[in-house]
Write a protein that holds these residues in place. Sequence first.
Motif, mmCIF file in Angstrom:
data_model
loop_
_atom_site.group_PDB
_atom_site.id
_atom_site.type_symbol
_atom_site.label_atom_id
_atom_site.label_comp_id
_atom_site.label_asym_id
_atom_site.label_seq_id
_atom_site.Cartn_x
_atom_site.Cartn_y
_atom_site.Cartn_z
ATOM 1 N N ASN A 24 3.795 -8.750 -10.851
ATOM 2 C CA ASN A 24 2.828 -9.739 -10.573
ATOM 3 C C ASN A 24 2.481 -10.252 -9.684
ATOM 4 O OD1 ASN A 24 2.680 -9.572 -13.496
ATOM 5 N ND2 ASN A 24 3.457 -11.422 -13.576
ATOM 6 N N VAL A 25 2.214 -9.352 -8.103
ATOM 7 C CA VAL A 25 2.364 -9.019 -7.059
ATOM 8 C C VAL A 25 0.844 -8.263 -6.509
ATOM 9 C CG1 VAL A 25 3.312 -8.896 -5.044
ATOM 10 C CG2 VAL A 25 5.101 -9.702 -6.251
ATOM 11 N N ARG A 26 0.080 -8.678 -5.890
ATOM 12 C CA ARG A 26 -1.368 -7.564 -5.558
ATOM 13 C C ARG A 26 -0.557 -6.543 -4.079
ATOM 14 N NH1 ARG A 26 -4.089 -10.008 -2.375
ATOM 15 N NH2 ARG A 26 -5.530 -8.053 -2.053
ATOM 16 N N GLY B 53 6.878 -39.044 -9.929
ATOM 17 C CA GLY B 53 8.482 -38.015 -9.863
ATOM 18 C C GLY B 53 6.971 -36.789 -10.036
ATOM 19 N N LEU B 54 6.624 -36.173 -9.579
ATOM 20 C CA LEU B 54 5.426 -35.347 -10.482
ATOM 21 C C LEU B 54 6.391 -34.046 -8.133
ATOM 22 C CD1 LEU B 54 3.240 -33.133 -11.308
ATOM 23 C CD2 LEU B 54 1.486 -33.900 -9.566
ATOM 24 N N VAL B 55 7.121 -33.282 -8.795
ATOM 25 C CA VAL B 55 6.826 -31.916 -8.103
ATOM 26 C C VAL B 55 6.236 -30.863 -7.915
ATOM 27 C CG1 VAL B 55 8.610 -30.487 -7.277
ATOM 28 C CG2 VAL B 55 9.427 -32.372 -7.624
ATOM 29 N N VAL B 56 5.657 -30.334 -7.124
ATOM 30 C CA VAL B 56 5.058 -29.038 -8.155
ATOM 31 C C VAL B 56 5.145 -28.005 -6.946
ATOM 32 C CG1 VAL B 56 2.375 -27.486 -7.373
ATOM 33 C CG2 VAL B 56 2.767 -30.250 -8.232
ATOM 34 N N VAL B 57 4.839 -26.987 -7.626
ATOM 35 C CA VAL B 57 6.120 -26.012 -6.927
ATOM 36 C C VAL B 57 5.301 -24.561 -6.857
ATOM 37 C CG1 VAL B 57 8.126 -23.671 -6.867
ATOM 38 C CG2 VAL B 57 8.236 -26.083 -7.884
ATOM 39 N N ARG B 58 4.542 -24.268 -5.567
ATOM 40 C CA ARG B 58 4.000 -22.903 -5.143
ATOM 41 C C ARG B 58 4.737 -21.793 -4.994
ATOM 42 N NH1 ARG B 58 -1.360 -24.926 -5.927
ATOM 43 N NH2 ARG B 58 -2.287 -23.200 -4.860
ATOM 44 N N SER B 59 3.891 -20.445 -4.517
ATOM 45 C CA SER B 59 4.318 -19.675 -4.169
ATOM 46 C C SER B 59 3.330 -19.252 -3.261
ATOM 47 C CB SER B 59 4.981 -18.353 -5.047
ATOM 48 O OG SER B 59 4.896 -17.517 -4.906
ATOM 49 N N LEU B 60 3.665 -18.098 -1.935
ATOM 50 C CA LEU B 60 2.781 -17.370 -1.479
ATOM 51 C C LEU B 60 2.744 -16.226 -1.191
ATOM 52 C CD1 LEU B 60 2.362 -19.537 1.831
ATOM 53 C CD2 LEU B 60 0.508 -19.747 0.497
ATOM 54 N N THR B 61 3.788 -15.638 -2.671
ATOM 55 C CA THR B 61 4.407 -13.915 -3.044
ATOM 56 C C THR B 61 3.383 -13.267 -3.131
ATOM 57 O OG1 THR B 61 5.534 -14.528 -4.507
ATOM 58 C CG2 THR B 61 6.563 -14.584 -2.177
ATOM 59 N N LYS B 62 2.654 -13.885 -4.896
ATOM 60 C CA LYS B 62 1.747 -13.353 -5.034
ATOM 61 C C LYS B 62 0.609 -12.508 -4.613
ATOM 62 C CE LYS B 62 5.065 -15.182 -7.242
ATOM 63 N NZ LYS B 62 6.176 -14.429 -7.750
ATOM 64 N N THR B 63 -0.312 -13.661 -4.308
ATOM 65 C CA THR B 63 -1.986 -13.689 -4.485
ATOM 66 C C THR B 63 -1.898 -12.323 -2.579
ATOM 67 O OG1 THR B 63 -2.948 -14.971 -5.202
ATOM 68 C CG2 THR B 63 -3.744 -13.776 -3.044
ATOM 69 N N GLY C 67 0.572 -10.677 -1.344
ATOM 70 C CA GLY C 67 1.891 -9.110 -1.345
ATOM 71 C C GLY C 67 2.899 -9.644 -0.478
ATOM 72 N N LEU C 68 3.333 -10.977 -0.852
ATOM 73 C CA LEU C 68 4.951 -11.114 -0.146
ATOM 74 C C LEU C 68 5.597 -11.175 -0.589
ATOM 75 C CD1 LEU C 68 2.233 -13.579 2.594
ATOM 76 C CD2 LEU C 68 2.862 -11.385 2.520
ATOM 77 N N ALA C 69 6.327 -11.166 -1.638
ATOM 78 C CA ALA C 69 7.531 -11.079 -1.995
ATOM 79 C C ALA C 69 8.975 -10.808 -1.368
ATOM 80 C CB ALA C 69 7.204 -10.066 -3.376
ATOM 81 N N ALA D 260 3.441 -16.814 7.928
ATOM 82 C CA ALA D 260 2.463 -16.932 6.985
ATOM 83 C C ALA D 260 2.383 -18.341 5.969
ATOM 84 C CB ALA D 260 3.280 -15.189 5.863
ATOM 85 N N ALA D 261 3.091 -18.746 6.094
ATOM 86 C CA ALA D 261 2.433 -20.143 4.959
ATOM 87 C C ALA D 261 1.318 -20.501 5.942
ATOM 88 C CB ALA D 261 3.704 -21.321 5.854
ATOM 89 N N THR D 262 1.707 -20.375 7.869
ATOM 90 C CA THR D 262 0.041 -20.976 8.645
ATOM 91 C C THR D 262 -0.666 -21.086 8.259
ATOM 92 O OG1 THR D 262 1.865 -21.915 9.993
ATOM 93 C CG2 THR D 262 -0.479 -22.216 10.885
ATOM 94 N N ALA D 263 -0.522 -18.819 7.972
ATOM 95 C CA ALA D 263 -1.617 -18.507 7.887
ATOM 96 C C ALA D 263 -2.705 -18.843 6.669
ATOM 97 C CB ALA D 263 -1.515 -16.871 7.769
ATOM 98 N N CYS D 264 -1.535 -18.776 5.941
ATOM 99 C CA CYS D 264 -1.973 -19.035 4.267
ATOM 100 C C CYS D 264 -2.276 -20.341 3.259
ATOM 101 C CB CYS D 264 -1.295 -18.017 3.442
ATOM 102 S SG CYS D 264 -0.686 -16.543 2.824
ATOM 103 N N ALA D 265 -2.412 -20.959 4.461
ATOM 104 C CA ALA D 265 -3.063 -22.617 4.498
ATOM 105 C C ALA D 265 -4.337 -22.763 5.128
ATOM 106 C CB ALA D 265 -2.269 -23.618 4.487
ATOM 107 N N SER D 266 -5.161 -21.821 5.763
ATOM 108 C CA SER D 266 -5.991 -21.901 6.751
ATOM 109 C C SER D 266 -7.387 -21.518 5.429
ATOM 110 C CB SER D 266 -6.305 -20.870 8.008
ATOM 111 O OG SER D 266 -6.290 -19.638 6.739
ATOM 112 N N PRO D 267 -8.423 -22.142 6.240
ATOM 113 C CA PRO D 267 -9.872 -22.300 5.335
ATOM 114 C C PRO D 267 -10.580 -20.217 4.994
ATOM 115 C CG PRO D 267 -10.009 -23.547 7.518
ATOM 116 C CD PRO D 267 -9.257 -23.306 7.620
#
Length: 368
Positions: A43-45, A215-225, A227-229, A262-269
């Motif tokens: 499931n990776v673009r 106690g909420l932990v949200v896990v996020r990925s930047l690899t799917k949308t 294509g950074l797997a 990549a994390a910085t770029a993917c958090a941009s507007p």
Amino acid sequence: MRGQLVDAGPQTDPGRHPGTPEPDLGHHGDAEVGAGLVDLAVNVRRDPMPDWLADPLVAALGELAAYPDPRPARAAVAARHGRPPEEVLLTAGAAEGFVLIARALAGVHRPVVVHPQFTEPEAALRAAGHPVERVLLDPADGFRLDPARVPADADLVMIGNPTNPTSVLHPAADLAALARPGRVLVVDEAFADTTRTPGVEGEPESLADRRDLPGLVVVRSLTKTWGLAGLRIGYLLAPADLVARLAAAQPLWAVSTPALAAATACASPAAVAAERDLAARLAADRDHLVDRLSALPGVRVAGRPASAFVLIHLPGAARVRERLREQGWAVRRGDTFPGLGPDWLRLAVRDRTTTDAFVEVLARILEA
């Protein structure tokens, strides 16, 4: 098997076909892919990388002599979600986050994993020596969560939203109902950026911006949308004290300089706007896939898919998967997910041309 609670010990999972073995939690979609196969298993673009992402990655290659500095990326991710940086932990993909949770929360006594879902959370818990109980959601209910089925004394609960492999998007209110003092609630939102509702701003049903739930932990990925797997980049969002506990279990410099860029770029507007456009296109492609599959005899699409993949039930799916492979198509087997069995397959959403070609091959196999 409505909301069944089972101990994930050595015995057979009662949500599976009699006599089938315990699922292989270490099996993932990349194991299905091979040379010459059209990939519907991962499931990776695979679209071309946009310049606003490629340019920072290339620039980061000139900074490899210095140790990684996560502070700018941490601040960028925090700003995206309206949180202070102390509530963000950058990780080498979402999978590392599950390992850190399992290692850092050594004192939990009753961890519960809601299945079917991504298997790495349970695998990480087992590897860290935790006993694991499973809440098995019912396909007759569209794999929807009933919060009342989770034991009240569970002090660690893990669930995906949208859930891999079912593509179910649970209501945020149902997930929030699982949070309580004395419990860590882990919500895997690796595919949250694939979910959009026309006319609604943001990601429907995401808890990423919620700071009021204990106690909420949200896990996020930047690899799917994006294509950074192969780059390995993700992050955790949690209360600052919990982030500090998780960070203490993380190796030094766990996230590379290019991954931080990549994390910085993917958090941009620009990235957020691009996600919105991609999610709208994905929804149209997903609807097309569902429509074509629904017209095939014997094929049942599970629930109302909301993400980048679709789960189908098909008697004899194991043999069909082999025939598809012989004819050049890789799909994801379902029997390695707790709560499913050999008659389930997961299909990644692709463009309409690819979908049409796949459905024609599948139709011929079913006719034979």
